[in-house]
Scaffold this active site. Structure first.
Site, PDB file in Angstrom:
ATOM      1  N   ASP A   1      -0.970   2.624  -5.541  1.00 59.50           N
ATOM      2  CA  ASP A   1      -0.993   1.114  -5.606  1.00 59.50           C
ATOM      3  C   ASP A   1      -1.992   0.746  -6.507  1.00 59.50           C
ATOM      4  O   ASP A   1      -3.400   1.409  -6.158  1.00 59.50           O
ATOM      5  CB  ASP A   1      -0.859   0.249  -4.556  1.00 59.50           C
TER       6      ASP A   1
ATOM      7  N   ASN B   1      -9.275   2.767  -1.277  1.00 59.99           N
ATOM      8  CA  ASN B   1      -9.704   3.628  -0.246  1.00 59.99           C
ATOM      9  C   ASN B   1      -8.993   4.917  -0.059  1.00 59.99           C
ATOM     10  O   ASN B   1      -9.789   6.070   0.429  1.00 59.99           O
ATOM     11  CB  ASN B   1      -9.819   2.846   1.145  1.00 59.99           C
TER      12      ASN B   1
ATOM     13  N   HIS C   1       0.809  -1.090   0.053  1.00 58.74           N
ATOM     14  CA  HIS C   1      -0.041  -0.087   0.000  1.00 58.74           C
ATOM     15  C   HIS C   1       0.925   1.226   0.062  1.00 58.74           C
ATOM     16  O   HIS C   1       0.404   2.392  -0.405  1.00 58.74           O
ATOM     17  CB  HIS C   1      -0.846  -0.005   1.180  1.00 58.74           C
TER      18      HIS C   1
ATOM     19  N   ASN D   1      -6.997   5.672   4.418  1.00 48.79           N
ATOM     20  CA  ASN D   1      -8.408   6.066   3.972  1.00 48.79           C
ATOM     21  C   ASN D   1      -9.065   7.505   4.485  1.00 48.79           C
ATOM     22  O   ASN D   1     -10.032   7.895   4.239  1.00 48.79           O
ATOM     23  CB  ASN D   1      -9.300   5.081   4.703  1.00 48.79           C
TER      24      ASN D   1
END
Length: 188
Positions: free
Chosen positions: A91, A112, A19, A66
């Site tokens: 990503d 997210n 991530h 997020n």
């Protein structure tokens, strides 16, 4: 003024996780340009510089993925950055490691961080580079994206970071449509 945003999660626990590939690409580019000196503002680490006579801010949001749109929004509002001058590096599960895709708009694809950016900017019309991280359907998505890259994957990402560096260099002198036509290609 341009804003280059690399997405990731803050803290050492997330170093070299899938991530955090946006953070990795920003760091690689700044190393390539011999630029350093991140400062802190609005829950983000940022470096401002001039490239080809234009002010550029490189940003690594320091809220969790997020919530990264909150940080992007604060920078956009404070520095009065036009949406067309934002480039987000994130990503992408749908691309293999070693691949990337440039897009000027579109959905978050379930990401997210991108969802939160859309929410806080009120648009999907911003430029992005999506960097492939593969997808392993045998592992839950949260566990997979927070998992560490293998040594082979890191080597592959280091190789494509050279291409990402070229894209970023060209971003300061060409239109985004030119970059899409020059650099996008099918999965290798």
């Amino acid at each position: 003024m341009k804003l280059i945003v690399g997405l990731g999660n803050p803290g050492r626990d997330y170093d070299n996780t899938r991530h955090n590939v946006g953070f990795m690409m920003i760091d690689n580019y700044l190393n390539y340009k011999n630029l350093s000196g991140f400062k802190s503002k609005f829950d983000g680490l940022y470096l401002d510089t001039n490239i080809n006579g234009e002010k550029v801010i490189f940003l690594k949001p320091q809220k969790y993925m997020n919530l990264s749109g909150e940080v992007v929004r604060d920078f956009v509002n404070f520095f009065k950055i036009d949406i067309k001058d934002i480039l987000v590096i994130s990503d992408d599960l749908d691309l293999k490691v070693g691949n990337f895709k440039l897009k000027s708009n579109g959905s978050s694809g379930g990401h997210n961080g991108l969802k939160n950016i859309e929410l806080h900017l009120g648009t999907r019309e911003y430029n992005r580079i999506k960097v492939g991280i593969n997808n392993d359907k045998t592992i839950s998505t949260p566990d997979y994206v927070l998992g560490k890259f293998s040594k082979d994957d890191i080597d592959t990402l280091n190789n494509i970071s050279l291409e990402i560096n070229n894209i970023l260099d060209d971003y300061f002198t060409h239109t985004f449509d030119y970059l899409v036509s020059r650099y996008n290609r099918k999965n290798r």
